[in-house]
Design a protein around this motif. Structure first.
Motif, short mmCIF file in Angstrom:
data_model
loop_
_atom_site.label_atom_id
_atom_site.label_comp_id
_atom_site.label_asym_id
_atom_site.label_seq_id
_atom_site.Cartn_x
_atom_site.Cartn_y
_atom_site.Cartn_z
N UNK A 294 1.03 -1.20 0.00
CA UNK A 294 0.05 -0.05 -0.21
C UNK A 294 0.83 1.21 0.12
N UNK A 295 0.48 2.37 -0.29
CA UNK A 295 1.03 3.54 -0.05
C UNK A 295 -0.04 4.76 -0.32
N UNK A 296 0.10 5.94 0.40
CA UNK A 296 -0.62 7.07 0.03
C UNK A 296 -0.33 7.56 -1.28
N UNK A 387 -6.32 1.05 6.18
CA UNK A 387 -6.27 0.07 7.18
C UNK A 387 -4.71 -0.35 7.35
N UNK A 388 -3.78 0.45 6.99
CA UNK A 388 -2.40 0.02 7.39
C UNK A 388 -2.15 0.46 8.85
N UNK A 389 -1.61 -0.46 9.49
CA UNK A 389 -1.30 -0.12 10.82
C UNK A 389 -0.22 1.12 11.16
N UNK A 416 -9.76 3.09 0.62
CA UNK A 416 -8.68 3.90 0.09
C UNK A 416 -8.49 5.03 0.56
N UNK A 417 -9.54 5.74 1.61
CA UNK A 417 -9.36 6.86 2.01
C UNK A 417 -9.40 6.98 3.43
N UNK A 418 -8.61 7.76 3.97
CA UNK A 418 -8.52 8.18 5.55
C UNK A 418 -8.84 9.68 5.45
#
Ligand code: ADP
Ligand code: ASP
Ligand code: MG
Length: 455
Positions: A294-296, A387-389, A416-418
């Motif tokens: 994952x990555x932003x 969801x990445x810790x 996909x969105x925080x």
């Protein structure tokens, strides 16, 4: 076939207009259908023409002069625009004695001149290059809508209509973006920035192999470049990522653009008319081909948001409380973005405060209501990132470190969105801080090599 959409800055600057018509001429073997927006700034002039009764005569002349000058600059013979400019003069003159703000169906008809004139210019520019092209009104292309002037919705069977009307090519159609038509023949508009949506509707109807959005940035960037000048293009995005970004303020794509493309699995490319050789961004179902991590990828920001909190001790364990709250928003046609709940309250954000007063009065029957205006939603987007810790902890530690208070947080709802809410005056600072703090300002190999591996 492919759809090539050119935005206001692509068709409104003479040098870029020449690049744009050249790009279409090059793509003729791929059977392009073109969509154009009004020349840059023209829709704003027309909006002002509708709003201001005193400035109308001057604005009418400005709209005309802009197109006459532009036609001269790009060497389109004046005669090609004459019938449409005459229609504009008649439209404008009919409003000069009036002291009313122009609204509803009349406003959409006035706004339609921007895209109509641009389509005539572009088709003439293509003909000058030897391409058999013709300007087409979206309504004539089968893009029929309901009667919600200013924010019209395409009718359910538009795809079949469009396929029927645009099925036979050449001539290459240059279709007016942003516009539709009611079943009884009146022009409608799809909402500001709606030409991207037009491109996607046509692409889906014609089963395009690709939808190209030609604009003034080299793709969808890691942030709004007006907030973060060092923002970089994101080479690959999923439909879900790009939709969230468009919805939460990345103006480069109209929020509805990706829906028709996603339904039909048609790739969307965002490209730069000022730098046509840059790889741009490719938006497909899958964000990455091989990468599992994952990555932003990008941070968007939507300003002028209001948070509404409804508190009620009766909510505790009550059936139907949320249903009653959302029924009120639905009845007032208010779109809700973020939602958070506690045992005794619910908070939501809305971005159109115009109808809020009536809704708040009705919500008063359910609980205590508090509205906080002047907020902004910041969306940190990347498939799997929320969801990445540790991501949320990192984000809020960065913000807390510089004293930016967070009013609401929405995490688990999306893969996909925080997203979170801050005061409007903190929004740009928050975006810049996170862009740097999450490493989005660092050069990525894929941004440089992206297109080569995809095509
Ligand atoms: P067009 O006339 O081509 O439709 P718009 O002005 O509607 O162009 O959209 C392009 C603009 O969107 C860019 O110039 C930029 O200022 C703004 N923008 C906001 N967020 C982003 C982003 N994440 N990536 C690219 N552009 C963005
Ligand atoms: N010309 C319209 C606007 O300015 C549509 C668009 O640009 O997509 O909103
Ligand atoms: Mg746009």
């Amino acid at each position: 076939m492919i759809v090539m959409k050119f935005g206001g800055t692509s068709v409104g600057v003479p040098e870029r207009f020449a690049v744009a018509t050249g790009l279409v001429a090059e793509q003729v073997p791929r059977d392009p259908v073109v969509v154009v927006s009004a020349l840059a700034g023209v829709t704003n002039l027309l909006v002002e023409f509708c709003r201001s009764t005193t400035a109308r005569p001057a604005l009418a002349r400005q709209v005309e002069a802009r197109h006459v000058d532009f036609a001269r600059d790009v060497r389109v013979p004046a005669s090609q625009l004459e019938p449409l400019l005459r229609a504009w003069q008649l439209e404008a003159e009919s409003w000069l004695p009036s002291h009313q703000v122009i609204a509803g169906a009349d406003r959409d008809r006035v706004l339609s001149f921007g895209e109509r004139l641009a389509a005539e210019l572009f088709a003439a520019g293509l003909r000058a290059r030897g391409v058999d092209a013709v300007a087409v009104l979206a309504g004539d292309a089968g893009l029929l809508t309901d009667q919600r002037f200013g924010a019209a919705h395409p009718l359910p069977d538009v795809a079949a209509q469009i396929a029927r009307h645009l099925g036979r090519r050449p001539p290459l159609p240059v279709v007016t973006g942003f516009l539709g038509r009611t079943a009884d023949g009146r022009p409608t508009t799809l909402g500001r920035g709606g030409s991207d949506y037009t491109a996607a509707i046509l692409g889906a109807a014609l089963d395009a192999e690709e939808i190209q959005i030609w604009t003034d940035t080299s793709g969808l960037l890691s942030a709004d470049p007006r907030i973060v000048p060092e923002a970089r293009p994101v080479a690959r995005l999923s439909f879900a990522e790009a939709s969230e970004l468009a919805y939460f303020g990345a103006r480069v794509l109209h929020p509805k653009t990706l829906l028709p493309a996603m339904d039909r699995g048609i790739p969307v490319r965002v490209l730069n008319t000022a730098r046509p050789d840059d790889p741009g961004s490719l938006i497909t179902h899958d964000a990455e081909t091989a990468e599992s991590s994952w990555r932003v990828k990008s941070i968007a920001c939507k300003k002028n948001v209001t948070a509404v909190t409804i508190a009620s001790t009766r909510m505790l364990l009550a059936y139907g409380f949320l249903a009653r709250v959302f029924e009120v928003f639905g009845r007032h046609h208010i779109v809700v973005d973020l939602v958070t709940t506690s045992e005794v309250s619910i908070s939501v954000t809305v971005d159109d405060p115009s109808r809020l007063a009536d809704a708040i009065a009705d919500l008063g029957g359910i609980g205590q209501v508090e509205a906080r205006p002047d907020l902004a939603v910041v969306a940190v987007v990347g498939e799997g990132a929320p969801t990445h810790v540790g991501l949320a902890g990192h984000v809020f530690t960065l913000l807390g470190g510089v004293g930016i208070g967070v009013e609401m947080i929405s995490q688990g709802a999306s893969r996909v969105n925080l997203s979170f809410v801050v005061r409007i005056e903190d929004a740009d600072r928050a975006v810049r801080l996170l862009h740097r703090g999450l490493g989005l300002d660092m050069e990525r190999m894929e941004a440089v090599t992206g297109r080569a591996e995809e095509t």
